[in-house]
Design a protein around this motif. Structure first.
Motif, PDB file in Angstrom:
ATOM      1  N   ARG A   1       0.821  -1.201   0.000  1.00  0.00           N
ATOM      2  CA  ARG A   1       0.000   0.000   0.000  1.00  0.00           C
ATOM      3  C   ARG A   1       0.861   1.260   0.000  1.00  0.00           C
ATOM      4  O   ARG A   1       0.555   2.241  -0.703  1.00  0.00           O
ATOM      5  N   LEU A   2       1.944   1.260   0.746  1.00  0.00           N
ATOM      6  CA  LEU A   2       2.836   2.417   0.775  1.00  0.00           C
ATOM      7  C   LEU A   2       3.475   2.652  -0.587  1.00  0.00           C
ATOM      8  O   LEU A   2       3.679   3.805  -0.998  1.00  0.00           O
ATOM      9  N   GLU A   3       3.780   1.582  -1.298  1.00  0.00           N
ATOM     10  CA  GLU A   3       4.336   1.731  -2.643  1.00  0.00           C
ATOM     11  C   GLU A   3       3.322   2.397  -3.575  1.00  0.00           C
ATOM     12  O   GLU A   3       3.679   3.289  -4.361  1.00  0.00           O
ATOM     13  N   ARG A   4       2.065   1.987  -3.479  1.00  0.00           N
ATOM     14  CA  ARG A   4       1.022   2.578  -4.325  1.00  0.00           C
ATOM     15  C   ARG A   4       0.790   4.043  -3.969  1.00  0.00           C
ATOM     16  O   ARG A   4       0.602   4.886  -4.852  1.00  0.00           O
ATOM     17  N   ILE A   5       0.798   4.337  -2.668  1.00  0.00           N
ATOM     18  CA  ILE A   5       0.607   5.727  -2.239  1.00  0.00           C
ATOM     19  C   ILE A   5       1.741   6.601  -2.755  1.00  0.00           C
ATOM     20  O   ILE A   5       1.508   7.735  -3.223  1.00  0.00           O
ATOM     21  N   ALA A   6       2.977   6.106  -2.676  1.00  0.00           N
ATOM     22  CA  ALA A   6       4.134   6.873  -3.149  1.00  0.00           C
ATOM     23  C   ALA A   6       3.999   7.197  -4.639  1.00  0.00           C
ATOM     24  O   ALA A   6       4.300   8.320  -5.071  1.00  0.00           O
ATOM     25  N   ARG A   7       3.512   6.246  -5.420  1.00  0.00           N
ATOM     26  CA  ARG A   7       3.316   6.492  -6.853  1.00  0.00           C
ATOM     27  C   ARG A   7       2.233   7.539  -7.090  1.00  0.00           C
ATOM     28  O   ARG A   7       2.367   8.409  -7.963  1.00  0.00           O
ATOM     29  N   GLU A   8       1.162   7.471  -6.307  1.00  0.00           N
ATOM     30  CA  GLU A   8       0.076   8.429  -6.460  1.00  0.00           C
ATOM     31  C   GLU A   8       0.510   9.835  -6.064  1.00  0.00           C
ATOM     32  O   GLU A   8       0.133  10.817  -6.708  1.00  0.00           O
ATOM     33  N   LEU A   9       1.313   9.946  -5.011  1.00  0.00           N
ATOM     34  CA  LEU A   9       1.741  11.260  -4.538  1.00  0.00           C
ATOM     35  C   LEU A   9       2.711  11.933  -5.513  1.00  0.00           C
ATOM     36  O   LEU A   9       2.843  13.157  -5.513  1.00  0.00           O
ATOM     37  N   LYS A  10       3.383  11.143  -6.332  1.00  0.00           N
ATOM     38  CA  LYS A  10       4.256  11.723  -7.356  1.00  0.00           C
ATOM     39  C   LYS A  10       3.461  12.489  -8.409  1.00  0.00           C
ATOM     40  O   LYS A  10       3.968  13.394  -9.064  1.00  0.00           O
ATOM     41  N   LYS A  11       2.186  12.125  -8.541  1.00  0.00           N
ATOM     42  CA  LYS A  11       1.327  12.784  -9.527  1.00  0.00           C
ATOM     43  C   LYS A  11       0.741  14.082  -8.979  1.00  0.00           C
ATOM     44  O   LYS A  11       0.226  14.899  -9.735  1.00  0.00           O
ATOM     45  N   GLY A  12       0.797  14.254  -7.682  1.00  0.00           N
ATOM     46  CA  GLY A  12       0.267  15.472  -7.070  1.00  0.00           C
ATOM     47  C   GLY A  12      -0.010  15.258  -5.596  1.00  0.00           C
ATOM     48  O   GLY A  12      -0.147  14.124  -5.129  1.00  0.00           O
ATOM     49  N   THR A  13      -0.084  16.344  -4.848  1.00  0.00           N
ATOM     50  CA  THR A  13      -0.304  16.264  -3.410  1.00  0.00           C
ATOM     51  C   THR A  13      -1.758  15.898  -3.110  1.00  0.00           C
ATOM     52  O   THR A  13      -2.667  16.201  -3.880  1.00  0.00           O
ATOM     53  N   SER A  14      -1.953  15.215  -1.989  1.00  0.00           N
ATOM     54  CA  SER A  14      -3.292  14.825  -1.541  1.00  0.00           C
ATOM     55  C   SER A  14      -3.265  14.710  -0.030  1.00  0.00           C
ATOM     56  O   SER A  14      -2.492  13.928   0.529  1.00  0.00           O
ATOM     57  N   THR A  15      -4.104  15.509   0.617  1.00  0.00           N
ATOM     58  CA  THR A  15      -4.148  15.494   2.081  1.00  0.00           C
ATOM     59  C   THR A  15      -4.547  14.118   2.608  1.00  0.00           C
ATOM     60  O   THR A  15      -3.953  13.604   3.565  1.00  0.00           O
ATOM     61  N   GLU A  16      -5.545  13.509   1.957  1.00  0.00           N
ATOM     62  CA  GLU A  16      -6.019  12.208   2.410  1.00  0.00           C
ATOM     63  C   GLU A  16      -4.956  11.127   2.231  1.00  0.00           C
ATOM     64  O   GLU A  16      -4.746  10.294   3.110  1.00  0.00           O
TER      65      GLU A  16
END
Length: 214
Positions: free
Chosen positions: A44-59
């Motif tokens: 899950r942390l790997e997926r979150i890291a990839r998503e955060l590279k696309k833009g910031t998200s508070t959630e």
């Protein structure tokens, strides 16, 4: 989670882990749960890291923080049921179905001759440290004796329990321990047509408990 652990000796029944050792078997299962949860957290942390590279998200950032906290706890060899989290973080974690976050009830299946000293089973088997962990309870039973009791009528069953210095049936004790671990109590309603028990969280106000019915 309910983990039934063998503490009885019978050469006709194989025990693949080796000699009868409840403390070892309990810890082996705990380690398996921790490793399974660690794999979930890391993915899950790997997926979150990839998503955060696309833009910031508070959630996502909030989720990253709590999952990182879980991963660190698991890497230290501790189950997630040991964590003290606020309601929001508990709700967030619930979606991942972490196994080691669930309350754990250990049912120790004793030898027949050990039933009369069942109250000392935790100490006799060296389980004090493990059972002192949060959200963890233990119920010693002897499945063989419980089977015999279940085949008797009520009066004979009660007499059998009394002879063994037991106050309650094993199943009743397992149910009560489960309720305690889950933080539930029974809320009773009584009417002319039926009497019914409703499961509600402990310390629920009567007005809120009524919502469970209506």
């Amino acid at each position: 989670l309910l983990h039934v652990v063998r503490a009885f000796h019978d050469d006709t029944i194989a025990h693949p882990p080796g000699p009868i050792d409840p403390a070892r078997d309990i810890q082996l299962m705990e380690d398996e749960l921790i490793l399974a949860d660690l794999e979930v957290a890391e993915k899950r942390l790997e997926r979150i890291a990839r998503e955060l590279k696309k833009g910031t998200s508070t959630e996502l950032s909030k989720e990253q923080n709590i999952i990182s906290y879980c991963r660190d706890t698991l890497e230290e060899g501790h189950p997630l049921r040991c964590l003290k989290l606020d309601r929001d973080n508990q709700k967030l974690m619930r979606g991942f179905q972490f196994l080691s976050a669930k309350p754990l009830l250990v049912v120790i299946n004793l030898d027949e001759q050990d039933v009369t000293t069942a109250n000392q089973a935790i100490e006799n088997l060296g389980l004090q440290a493990f059972m002192s962990k949060p959200a963890t309870r233990c119920v010693p039973v002897c499945a063989k004796i419980e089977l015999e009791i279940s085949q008797l009528d009520t009066d004979d069953a009660r007499a059998f329990l009394s002879d063994l210095n037991l106050q309650e049936f094993g199943l009743d004790r397992v149910i009560q321990a489960s309720y305690t671990l889950l933080g539930y109590i029974s809320f009773f309603t009584v009417g002319e047509d039926e009497c019914r028990a409703w499961s509600i969280p402990h310390s629920t106000p009567a007005t809120t408990a009524a919502e469970e019915i209506h």
